[in-house]
Design a protein around this motif. Structure first.
Motif, mmCIF file in Angstrom:
data_model
loop_
_atom_site.group_PDB
_atom_site.id
_atom_site.type_symbol
_atom_site.label_atom_id
_atom_site.label_comp_id
_atom_site.label_asym_id
_atom_site.label_seq_id
_atom_site.Cartn_x
_atom_site.Cartn_y
_atom_site.Cartn_z
ATOM 1 N N TYR A 208 0.865 -1.176 0.000
ATOM 2 C CA TYR A 208 0.000 0.000 0.000
ATOM 3 C C TYR A 208 0.901 1.226 0.000
ATOM 4 C CZ TYR A 208 -3.734 -3.131 1.570
ATOM 5 O OH TYR A 208 -4.655 -4.143 1.671
ATOM 6 N N GLU A 211 0.099 8.372 1.523
ATOM 7 C CA GLU A 211 0.587 9.723 1.268
ATOM 8 C C GLU A 211 -0.325 10.697 1.983
ATOM 9 O OE1 GLU A 211 2.157 9.745 -2.879
ATOM 10 O OE2 GLU A 211 1.519 11.831 -2.822
ATOM 11 N N LEU A 216 -3.124 5.866 -1.403
ATOM 12 C CA LEU A 216 -3.297 6.275 -2.796
ATOM 13 C C LEU A 216 -3.242 5.091 -3.744
ATOM 14 C CD1 LEU A 216 -1.371 9.514 -3.641
ATOM 15 C CD2 LEU A 216 -3.791 9.163 -3.275
ATOM 16 N N MET A 217 -2.674 4.009 -3.279
ATOM 17 C CA MET A 217 -2.532 2.875 -4.166
ATOM 18 C C MET A 217 -2.448 1.591 -3.371
ATOM 19 S SD MET A 217 0.085 3.543 -7.249
ATOM 20 C CE MET A 217 0.334 5.238 -6.780
ATOM 21 N N GLU A 222 4.577 -6.385 -7.733
ATOM 22 C CA GLU A 222 5.023 -6.197 -9.105
ATOM 23 C C GLU A 222 4.334 -4.981 -9.744
ATOM 24 O OE1 GLU A 222 4.275 -9.696 -11.465
ATOM 25 O OE2 GLU A 222 4.721 -8.500 -13.253
ATOM 26 N N ASP A 223 3.035 -4.830 -9.475
ATOM 27 C CA ASP A 223 2.300 -3.686 -10.020
ATOM 28 C C ASP A 223 2.867 -2.376 -9.482
ATOM 29 O OD1 ASP A 223 0.704 -5.448 -11.309
ATOM 30 O OD2 ASP A 223 -1.065 -5.159 -10.044
ATOM 31 N N LEU A 224 3.168 -2.366 -8.196
ATOM 32 C CA LEU A 224 3.693 -1.133 -7.604
ATOM 33 C C LEU A 224 5.081 -0.825 -8.148
ATOM 34 C CD1 LEU A 224 2.453 -1.441 -3.913
ATOM 35 C CD2 LEU A 224 1.464 -0.123 -5.767
ATOM 36 N N ASN A 226 6.041 -1.483 -11.054
ATOM 37 C CA ASN A 226 5.833 -1.016 -12.429
ATOM 38 C C ASN A 226 5.198 0.355 -12.511
ATOM 39 O OD1 ASN A 226 6.806 -2.960 -14.148
ATOM 40 N ND2 ASN A 226 4.986 -4.256 -13.923
ATOM 41 N N ASN A 227 4.652 0.820 -11.392
ATOM 42 C CA ASN A 227 3.946 2.095 -11.410
ATOM 43 C C ASN A 227 4.945 3.245 -11.392
ATOM 44 O OD1 ASN A 227 2.729 4.530 -9.977
ATOM 45 N ND2 ASN A 227 0.924 3.332 -10.499
ATOM 46 N N ARG A 228 4.814 4.123 -12.393
ATOM 47 C CA ARG A 228 5.834 5.165 -12.541
ATOM 48 C C ARG A 228 5.774 6.186 -11.410
ATOM 49 N NH1 ARG A 228 7.442 5.162 -18.193
ATOM 50 N NH2 ARG A 228 8.329 7.224 -17.935
ATOM 51 N N GLU A 229 4.587 6.394 -10.859
ATOM 52 C CA GLU A 229 4.500 7.324 -9.728
ATOM 53 C C GLU A 229 5.264 6.778 -8.525
ATOM 54 O OE1 GLU A 229 0.793 10.044 -9.059
ATOM 55 O OE2 GLU A 229 0.106 8.059 -9.700
ATOM 56 N N ARG A 232 8.962 7.076 -9.199
ATOM 57 C CA ARG A 232 9.476 8.434 -9.011
ATOM 58 C C ARG A 232 9.552 8.810 -7.541
ATOM 59 N NH1 ARG A 232 7.339 10.024 -13.601
ATOM 60 N NH2 ARG A 232 5.269 10.185 -12.708
ATOM 61 N N GLU A 241 12.213 14.891 -18.053
ATOM 62 C CA GLU A 241 10.995 15.077 -18.838
ATOM 63 C C GLU A 241 11.334 15.711 -20.169
ATOM 64 O OE1 GLU A 241 8.690 13.587 -17.784
ATOM 65 O OE2 GLU A 241 9.065 13.461 -15.628
ATOM 66 N N GLU A 244 5.946 17.977 -21.743
ATOM 67 C CA GLU A 244 4.852 17.831 -20.774
ATOM 68 C C GLU A 244 3.525 17.920 -21.475
ATOM 69 O OE1 GLU A 244 3.491 16.524 -17.793
ATOM 70 O OE2 GLU A 244 5.514 17.209 -17.285
ATOM 71 N N SER B 25 -8.718 4.284 -2.580
ATOM 72 C CA SER B 25 -7.512 4.784 -3.238
ATOM 73 C C SER B 25 -7.840 5.324 -4.632
ATOM 74 C CB SER B 25 -6.411 3.719 -3.266
ATOM 75 O OG SER B 25 -6.812 2.600 -4.013
ATOM 76 N N HIS B 28 -9.163 8.836 -4.175
ATOM 77 C CA HIS B 28 -8.090 9.792 -3.867
ATOM 78 C C HIS B 28 -7.329 10.169 -5.133
ATOM 79 C CE1 HIS B 28 -8.789 9.767 0.349
ATOM 80 N NE2 HIS B 28 -8.353 8.547 0.569
ATOM 81 N N ARG B 29 -7.035 9.162 -5.949
ATOM 82 C CA ARG B 29 -6.258 9.435 -7.167
ATOM 83 C C ARG B 29 -7.084 10.239 -8.173
ATOM 84 N NH1 ARG B 29 -5.257 4.702 -9.584
ATOM 85 N NH2 ARG B 29 -6.090 3.439 -7.902
ATOM 86 N N GLU B 83 2.827 8.158 -19.263
ATOM 87 C CA GLU B 83 2.589 6.929 -18.502
ATOM 88 C C GLU B 83 1.683 5.970 -19.271
ATOM 89 O OE1 GLU B 83 4.196 6.967 -15.786
ATOM 90 O OE2 GLU B 83 4.430 9.095 -15.304
ATOM 91 N N ASN B 105 0.413 -1.325 -16.180
ATOM 92 C CA ASN B 105 -0.362 -2.134 -15.226
ATOM 93 C C ASN B 105 -1.789 -2.358 -15.711
ATOM 94 O OD1 ASN B 105 1.598 -2.671 -13.310
ATOM 95 N ND2 ASN B 105 1.164 -0.827 -12.123
#
Lengths: 244, 431
Positions: A208, A211, A216-217, A222-224, A226-229, A232, A241, A244, B25, B28-29, B83, B105
């Motif tokens: 989990y 924040e 938030l997630m 594996e998914d986490l 892979n998550n770009r947020e 970062r 970047e 944008e 979640s 929130h997102r 993304e 994902n």
């Protein structure tokens, strides 16, 4: 095993956690990620009964334990390895470990407790070597092992680990994480709170992201990863970047 | 076969907990990253922090197809485009398609979900799967393609059309599973018969159909003509595509992937949430989508939910086959046709009135579309050549904008209106 439903926690007027819901199934290792001040330690303190100012409900093995005092929650099987170890420095290693079994000694007698002591020594042979040494003289890594060993002495159903890698050299962190993995393989249910997201996601089943007191997630490790947020914010991967 | 026992057979209590966690979640997102939701929540003075149980979902606003059109193309993405690794779109309204995006994902989850649907329909790694959905912007082909690959089946990305080649490949490549719309499957079945091919000489064992309603009568006909086992699956392109729900071997409803979506059934008029088992419009909230989360999306599909246990062992609840819609949308050859699309076409064309009637029919198993349009007085008395050119124009625009070819019939002014009011805009003779 552990189920938290819409938990909110307060420090006076300040709300530290907002409707946090999470669960750890039996035999699962789940990690809770988040930056400093996200509310990770508050969550641990609330569910283990140390921090009383909270709303919501949380369950251990289907039983509502919200608002119960810390000793009762401990008795019901929530083992805690607190942030910063919190070992008793003037006491010997052995006494520290025996204190972990304090609530069991009267009911179960010494025999089973000594068996558990033996299995802690098997997990951490260094603690056997130093059993008569004062805990304060141990290295950081050894103190962390002692803190984990002490929590195991209460025969927990679930182990809450709060920042076990904090302040340790990378090599020692690797060792501690290996031990956590071993515990998991032996069937222990674990909630691992970590700032070291990469190491935690490598060994956990799910995670989990917390924040500002909100989740938030949620996802499989594996998914986490892979998550770009997540990459970062918690894995230190910055991307230049292009546009944008 | 059950593809993902851990989630598909999860105890109800755990599913509920997982849904609550993922709902919170997601909210929130969405609130943080999608200005549409932030504005809408702020207007209604609702904070995602107030959602403490699944029941609280009913306080939240709906999302509609119109909302998606209003934020064309990327306005409702929750993440920047860098993304996003895949973009699909579906028929939109007001002449613009609806755009959906997928992160890595999202695609991973999508493949998992279509693998579930395919496994429930009997597909295993030894199968040769012929995908006869149109590849391209639409979600059907790619969604099921990835799921079939994940299972390890041999996938033939056949796409639609060229039935002769389609059947030749089916014979020679020894296709065992056909993935298409039910009407195309029926068309193939009739073609096979017309060519004097014995359907039993094919290796075909099962058909997994979606993209349009598949009533029991059609299931029976396909099953009897092709000698295959037929299962129905359901998807919504704006929500994800196929993989949202699918039938298991008991064919008593479509198991819905509740670990990724929360379904609600609402009364399409009052928008009140209806109790379990009641028939109404399906509303879906996504729980894991990263690029394109949707909160309470009105699918316009009419169905009912069933929470009684299924003998297959899956604990995910089931939805009834979708056989009709709450608005006057028409699903034809897997494409959605909105009256507003037709109106916008007619507005562009000189000499016709925006008074029309869409007639859907099924001739020899294939969906047909006829569009009756009123012309104005001047044109009506005009040369026949002129009339033909107007019909041709409308037919071309229909193909371009809606993606469906249809036959246009120009009719006399006022003929589609009666003293009681206008004639129905849509007549569906297939039901």
């Amino acid at each position: 095993m552990l189920r938290v439903e819409s938990l909110s926690a307060y420090y006076g007027a300040i709300q530290a956690l907002r409707n946090v819901s999470l669960h750890v199934s039996a035999g699962e290792m789940v990690t809770l990620l988040g930056a400093n001040g996200a509310g990770k330690s508050t969550l641990i303190k609330v569910i283990s009964g140390i921090h009383p100012s909270a709303k919501g409900r949380w369950f251990l093995n289907g039983q509502d334990i919200s608002g119960l005092p810390v000793e009762e929650i401990l008795r019901r099987g929530m083992g805690q390895v607190p942030e910063g170890r919190q070992i008793f420095a003037p006491l010997s290693v052995l006494d520290n470990l025996m204190l972990g079994a304090y609530s069991r000694l009267r009911g179960e007698g010494k025999k089973t407790v000594l068996q558990d002591l033996e299995s802690v020594y098997e997990l951490f042979p260094i603690l056997r070597e130093r059993k008569d040494q004062r805990a304060g003289t141990l290295s950081g890594g050894e103190q962390q092992m002692l803190a984990i060993g002490r929590a195991l002495m209460s025969r927990p159903k679930i182990l809450l680990l709060d920042e076990p890698s904090m302040g340790l050299a990378p090599r020692i962190v690797g060792m501690i994480f290996q031990t956590i993995q071993t515990l998991r393989r032996k069937g222990m249910t674990i909630l691992l709170v970590e700032q070291n997201a990469k190491a935690a996601l490598k060994i956990a089943d799910r995670g989990y992201v917390l924040e500002n007191g909100r989740i938030l997630m949620e996802g499989e490790s594996e998914d986490l990863l892979n998550n770009r947020e997540v990459q970062r914010a918690y894995l230190g991967k910055e991307y230049r970047e292009v546009w944008e | 076969m059950i593809w993902d026992r851990r989630y598909e057979c999860m105890p109800r209590e755990e599913i509920e907990q997982l849904q609550l966690e993922r709902l919170q979640s997601t909210l929130h997102r969405a609130y943080r990253n999608v200005s549409f939701y932030k504005k809408k929540f702020d207007q209604l003075k609702i904070s995602p922090d107030e959602i403490q149980s699944k029941k609280d979902l009913a306080q939240l606003p709906f999302t509609t197809k119109e909302d998606l059109a209003g934020s064309y193309p990327y306005g409702m993405f929750a993440l920047p485009l860098r993304e996003v690794i895949r973009i699909h779109s579906s028929s939109g309204i007001r002449g613009k398609p609806t755009v959906t995006g997928y992160t890595r994902n999202d695609l991973h989850h999508w493949s998992q979900l279509t693998a579930r649907v395919l496994s429930a329909g009997g597909v295993v790694k030894d199968d040769v799967v012929q995908i006869a959905f149109r590849y391209g912007l639409f979600t059907g082909a790619f969604g099921l393609h990835h799921g079939a690959e994940l299972i390890g089946a041999s996938v033939i990305p056949m796409s639609t059309g060229n039935t002769h080649l389609q059947v030749m490949i089916m014979q020679d490549y020894k296709t065992t599973a056909l993935v298409s719309t039910p009407s195309y499957a029926l068309y193939i079945a009739r073609y096979i018969e017309s060519q004097g091919i014995d359907p039993k000489s094919l290796s075909l064992k099962r058909g997994l159909f979606g993209g349009e309603p598949c009533p029991e009568s059609i299931r029976k006909e396909i099953a009897e003509r092709l000698f295959i086992d037929v299962t129905d699956n359901y998807g919504v392109s704006e929500v994800m595509g196929p993989g949202i729900s699918g039938e298991c071997e008991y064919k008593n409803g479509l198991h819905l992937a509740e670990d990724h979506f929360i379904p609600e059934i609402v009364d399409p008029q009052t928008l009140q949430v209806l109790p379990m088992g009641a028939e109404g419009e399906l509303v879906l909230t996504t729980l894991t989508k990263e690029a394109f989360p949707l909160i309470r999306y009105r699918t316009r599909d009419i169905t009912a939910l069933d929470s009684t246990p299924c003998p297959c062992g899956r604990t995910l609840l089931r939805m009834k086959k979708v056989l009709r819609r709450s608005d006057d949308i028409l699903i034809l050859k897997g494409m959605k046709i909105y009256p507003s699309q037709v109106e916008s076409i007619l507005m562009e064309i000189e000499g016709v009135e925006p008074h029309y009637q869409i007639i859907a029919d099924r001739v020899q198993g294939i969906d047909t579309l006829e569009l009756k349009v009123e012309v104005n007085e001047n044109v009506f008395s005009d040369a026949i050549k002129n009339l033909q050119s107007i019909s041709a124009q409308i037919e071309r625009r229909l193909r371009e904008l809606v993606g469906v070819s249809g036959k246009v019939k120009l009719v006399a002014p006022e003929s589609l209106r009666s003293p009681e009011g206008p004639a129905p805009k849509i007549i569906d003779r297939r039901i």
